[in-house]
Design an enzyme around this catalytic site. Structure first.
Site, short mmCIF file in Angstrom:
data_model
loop_
_atom_site.label_atom_id
_atom_site.label_comp_id
_atom_site.label_asym_id
_atom_site.label_seq_id
_atom_site.Cartn_x
_atom_site.Cartn_y
_atom_site.Cartn_z
N ASP A 13 0.81 -1.22 0.00
CA ASP A 13 0.00 0.00 0.00
C ASP A 13 0.85 1.27 0.00
O ASP A 13 0.63 2.17 -0.81
CB ASP A 13 -0.93 0.03 1.22
CG ASP A 13 -2.07 -0.97 1.12
OD1 ASP A 13 -2.41 -1.36 -0.02
OD2 ASP A 13 -2.61 -1.35 2.17
N ARG A 92 0.27 4.84 16.82
CA ARG A 92 -0.16 5.83 15.82
C ARG A 92 0.09 7.27 16.20
O ARG A 92 0.61 8.05 15.39
CB ARG A 92 -1.63 5.62 15.44
CG ARG A 92 -1.95 4.25 14.84
CD ARG A 92 -0.98 3.84 13.78
NE ARG A 92 -1.35 2.60 13.10
CZ ARG A 92 -0.57 1.98 12.23
NH1 ARG A 92 0.62 2.47 11.93
NH2 ARG A 92 -0.98 0.87 11.65
N ASP A 121 -7.04 3.31 12.18
CA ASP A 121 -5.75 4.00 12.13
C ASP A 121 -5.81 5.34 11.41
O ASP A 121 -5.14 6.29 11.80
CB ASP A 121 -4.69 3.09 11.52
CG ASP A 121 -4.33 1.95 12.46
OD1 ASP A 121 -4.34 2.19 13.69
OD2 ASP A 121 -4.05 0.84 12.00
N SER A 173 -3.17 -9.47 7.00
CA SER A 173 -2.69 -8.11 7.19
C SER A 173 -2.13 -8.02 8.60
O SER A 173 -2.83 -8.30 9.58
CB SER A 173 -3.86 -7.13 7.01
OG SER A 173 -3.55 -5.91 7.66
#
Ligand code: ARG
Length: 390
Positions: A13, A92, A121, A173
Site C-alpha cells: 500500500d 499511531r 488507524d 494483514s
C-alpha cells in the site's frame, strides 16, 4: 513542487502510495518509524527510493514508544474490550508526532498515510495530526485512488518496477511492533474458523510449547517494571525478553471480535506476550497495595483510558487528566510479583511489597487473629439499615 511526508511501512500500500503521490506531482518524503516491527529497513528504504521517494527518514522510536505511550497505558491497565493491549493504537499518535515534526523541518505542505477508509488507524493519524498541526493538509491516497483491489496495486507496482514480490506473499494483514502483533484478514474473516497456527508470529502453539512451567519474578517501582528475577533491565530489553519467554510458553494470544470506531465489527487476533505478563503482574501488585475504593475507581478509569487510546484521542486534555490521576495512584505500586508461565497461561503465584495492605493478623483464621469480630454486628446493621427501613 509541493512536498508531502508519507508514513511509509514498505508494504504494498505505502509503496504504491509513494508512486501515486509522485505521479500527482508531489515531492515525497517517506518516514519509516522503527517501533520494533522486525523488518529489513535497508530493503524498505531501497523500495521507497525505487517507488519514487525523494528522501527517506528512518527513525528508531522504540524507547520513546515504550516510555511515553506503553508505560502510561500499563499503569492505567488499559485494555480494549477485554482482549486488546492496544499495540497498534498506541503507536499511531507517536508516528503522527514525527510526521508533523518532519513536515515542519521539510517545510512540507501535507502529510499522508497508507490507511484505508475502513479502519481505526486513519482516525488516529488524522486526529493526532490535526491537534498537533491544524494547518497541515492530510492526504489519504487509499481512500481516493483508483485501485479497487490488491491485484490492481500489484500491477501498478509492476508497471513502475517496484519490487513488491516480497510484500504480497502474506495471507494476512499484519501490524507489528515491540508491544504486540495485530493480525487480520484472509481466513480470519471467517468467524467459524479457528485461527490457523501459521497466523501467529511470536507465540508458540500448544503442540510446540514447553512441558514444564517457567517461573519469573517481576519487580515494579512506582508502577514501572524494572527487574526480572532480580536483574535490572532497560525497558526495551525487558519487553523484548518477556516477548521471547512469553512467546515460548504460548502466553498472550487473543482472538477478538472488535468494535471499530467506524462502526464495523471485525475480527482480529493479537499476540502480546510481554504486555500480558506485565499487565498481569501490575494488576496483581495493585491488588496488594491499593485500597479498595481506589482500586475499584481505577478499574473504571482503565476502561475509559483504553477507549481513548483506541479512539485516537491521545493528544487530548482528557488523556492528560487521566494520566494525572493514574500517576497519583502509582506512588506505592512498588514490589515483586512471581508468575508461572505454562501452556498459554500467565498466573501470579506470589507477591511482595513494602506497601502491602494485606495484614495477616486481620485476615487469618488462625489463633493470631486481631480482627474484632464484635464490631461486625453493628457495622452490618447500619450498612443494611436503608433496606431494613424500606
Ligand atoms: N484492530 C487494531 C486496531 O484498530 C489493529 C489495526 C491494524 N491491524 C492490522 N492487522 N493491520 O488498533
Amino acid at each position: 513542487m509541493k512536498k508531502v511526508v508519507l508514513a511509509y511501512s514498505g508494504g504494498l500500500d505505502t509503496c504504491c502510495a509513494t508512486r501515486w503521490l509522485k505521479e500527482k506531482g508531489y515531492k515525497v518524503i517517506c518516514f519509516v518509524a522503527d517501533l520494533g516491527q522486525d523488518e529489513d529497513f535497508k530493503l524498505i528504504e531501497e523500495r521507497a527510493l525505487i517507488a519514487g521517494a525523494d528522501r527517506v527518514y528512518i527513525k528508531d522510536i522504540k524507547e520513546e514508544f515504550l516510555e511515553d505511550f506503553v508505560i502510561p497505558a500499563l499503569k492505567a491497565n488499559a485494555i480494549y474490550e477485554g482482549k486488546y493491549f492496544l499495540s497498534t493504537a498506541l503507536g499511531r499518535p507517536l508516528i503522527a508526532k514525527y510526521l508533523v515534526e518532519i513536515a515542519r523541518r521539510e517545510k512540507a505542505y501535507a502529510v499522508a498515510h497508507g490507511c484505508t477508509g475502513k479502519g481505526n488507524d486513519q482516525v488516529r493519524f488524522e486526529v493526532s495530526i490535526r491537534i498537533l498541526a491544524p494547518d497541515l493538509e492530510i492526504i489519504a491516497p487509499l481512500r481516493i485512488w483508483e485501485f479497487k483491489s490488491r491485484q490492481e496495486e500489484i500491477e501498478y507496482a509492476k508497471k513502475y518496477n517496484i519490487p513488491v514480490e516480497a510484500t504480497k506473499k502474506k495471507p494476512y494483514s499484519i501490524d507489528r511492533n515491540i508491544w504486540g502483533v495485530s493480525i487480520e484478514a484472509g481466513i480470519l474473516e471467517d468467524l467459524e474458523v479457528e485461527p490457523p497456527e501459521d497466523a501467529y508470529l511470536i507465540t508458540k502453539g500448544p503442540s510446540t510449547q514447553m512441558t514444564y512451567p517457567k517461573y519469573i519474578e517481576i519487580y515494579f517501582e512506582k508502577g514501572i517494571p524494572k527487574r526480572i528475577d532480580g536483574k535490572i533491565y532497560k525497558l526495551k530489553n525487558l519487553v523484548n525478553y518477556l516477548n521471547e519467554i512469553g512467546g515460548i510458553y504460548g502466553v498472550g494470544r487473543s482472538d477478538l471480535i472488535e468494535n471499530r470506531l467506524v462502526g464495523i465489527k471485525s475480527r482480529e487476533i493479537y499476540e502480546a506476550p510481554a504486555a500480558t505478563i506485565l499487565y498481569t503482574a501490575h494488576k496483581e501488585l495493585e491488588s496488594l497495595v491499593l485500597d479498595r475504593e481506589l482500586l475499584h475507581f481505577k478499574e473504571i478509569i482503565s476502561l475509559k483510558y483504553a477507549e481513548l487510546v483506541y479512539y485516537g484521542l491521545w493528544f487530548t486534555p482528557l488523556k492528560k487528566a487521566l494520566d494525572s490521576f493514574v500517576d497519583s495512584t502509582q506512588d506505592y505500586v512498588t514490589g515483586s510479583i512471581r508468575l508461572k508461565l505454562f501452556k498459554g497461561n500467565c498466573i501470579p503465584v506470589a507477591r511482595r511489597s513494602p506497601y502491602s495492605l494485606y495484614k495477616k493478623e486481620l485476615a487469618t483464621y488462625g489463633r493470631e487473629d486481631k480482627f474484632n469480630q464484635n464490631l461486625a454486628e453493628g457495622f452490618i446493621k447500619i450498612w443494611g439499615l436503608p433496606y431494613k427501613i424500606r
